[in-house]
Design a protein around this motif. Sequence first.
Motif, PDB file in Angstrom:
ATOM      1  N   SER A   1      50.045  49.916  43.551  1.00  0.00           N
ATOM      2  CA  SER A   1      49.363  49.007  44.423  1.00  0.00           C
ATOM      3  C   SER A   1      47.952  49.679  44.573  1.00  0.00           C
ATOM      4  O   SER A   1      46.725  48.799  44.114  1.00  0.00           O
TER       5      SER A   1
ATOM      6  N   LYS B   1      44.551  48.291  43.050  1.00  0.00           N
ATOM      7  CA  LYS B   1      43.048  47.937  43.824  1.00  0.00           C
ATOM      8  C   LYS B   1      41.969  48.616  43.321  1.00  0.00           C
ATOM      9  O   LYS B   1      40.908  48.233  43.276  1.00  0.00           O
TER      10      LYS B   1
ATOM     11  N   SER C   1      47.029  41.336  36.511  1.00  0.00           N
ATOM     12  CA  SER C   1      47.594  39.954  36.576  1.00  0.00           C
ATOM     13  C   SER C   1      46.679  38.989  37.521  1.00  0.00           C
ATOM     14  O   SER C   1      46.392  39.251  38.671  1.00  0.00           O
TER      15      SER C   1
ATOM     16  N   ASP D   1      48.080  36.649  39.280  1.00  0.00           N
ATOM     17  CA  ASP D   1      49.229  36.802  40.365  1.00  0.00           C
ATOM     18  C   ASP D   1      48.728  37.715  41.416  1.00  0.00           C
ATOM     19  O   ASP D   1      48.705  37.503  42.672  1.00  0.00           O
ATOM     20  N   PHE D   2      48.543  39.180  40.830  1.00  0.00           N
ATOM     21  CA  PHE D   2      48.097  40.288  41.888  1.00  0.00           C
ATOM     22  C   PHE D   2      46.980  39.905  42.517  1.00  0.00           C
ATOM     23  O   PHE D   2      46.900  40.238  43.831  1.00  0.00           O
TER      24      PHE D   2
ATOM     25  N   TYR E   1      45.574  37.009  43.246  1.00  0.00           N
ATOM     26  CA  TYR E   1      45.521  36.022  44.191  1.00  0.00           C
ATOM     27  C   TYR E   1      46.344  36.602  45.524  1.00  0.00           C
ATOM     28  O   TYR E   1      45.954  36.139  46.596  1.00  0.00           O
ATOM     29  N   ARG E   2      47.468  37.445  45.334  1.00  0.00           N
ATOM     30  CA  ARG E   2      48.331  37.586  46.490  1.00  0.00           C
ATOM     31  C   ARG E   2      47.633  38.753  47.078  1.00  0.00           C
ATOM     32  O   ARG E   2      48.198  38.713  48.490  1.00  0.00           O
ATOM     33  N   ASN E   3      46.852  39.574  46.822  1.00  0.00           N
ATOM     34  CA  ASN E   3      46.218  40.566  47.273  1.00  0.00           C
ATOM     35  C   ASN E   3      45.026  40.114  48.283  1.00  0.00           C
ATOM     36  O   ASN E   3      43.947  39.888  47.648  1.00  0.00           O
ATOM     37  N   LEU E   4      45.146  39.848  49.623  1.00  0.00           N
ATOM     38  CA  LEU E   4      44.183  39.287  50.327  1.00  0.00           C
ATOM     39  C   LEU E   4      42.912  39.979  50.439  1.00  0.00           C
ATOM     40  O   LEU E   4      41.676  39.312  50.437  1.00  0.00           O
TER      41      LEU E   4
ATOM     42  N   ARG F   1      41.200  39.389  47.089  1.00  0.00           N
ATOM     43  CA  ARG F   1      41.009  37.982  47.121  1.00  0.00           C
ATOM     44  C   ARG F   1      39.520  37.520  47.953  1.00  0.00           C
ATOM     45  O   ARG F   1      38.804  36.630  47.460  1.00  0.00           O
TER      46      ARG F   1
END
Length: 98
Positions: free
Chosen positions: A10, A14, A43, A45-46, A48-51, A54
Motif C-alpha cells: 500500500s 501511494k 487501479s 478502485d485503489f 477511489y478507496r484511498n481517501l 482521493r
Amino acid sequence: MTSRAAAAMSAAAKTRAEQGLRDLIRRGDPITFRGLAHAAGLSLDFLYRNLEIRRRVEQLRVQQRRTPPTTRSQQVDPDQPSSVVRTLTARAGTNWGQ
C-alpha cells in the motif's frame, strides 16, 4: 499475505500515485483518476478507496480549474534560446565589425 506485506504494498502504491500526480502536473495534463491510474500503474478502485489520494486528486483538480492552462507559446522549451538571447544575438550580428 501478512499485514506487514500489505502495508508495504500500500505504501509503494501511494508513492507511485504521488509520483504519477507529479508527472501529470509537470506535463500539464488534466488531473483525473483515470489519467493517474494510467500514469502510476494503479487501479481506479485503489485510487477511489484511498481517501488520502482521493482528497489530493480532488484538491488538485480544483486548483487546475482555477488556473488557466498555458498555451504552447507560453511554455518554455529548454532547447530553444530565450527571447533575450535571440535579441542579443541579433543585435550582435548587426553591429558585428563596427
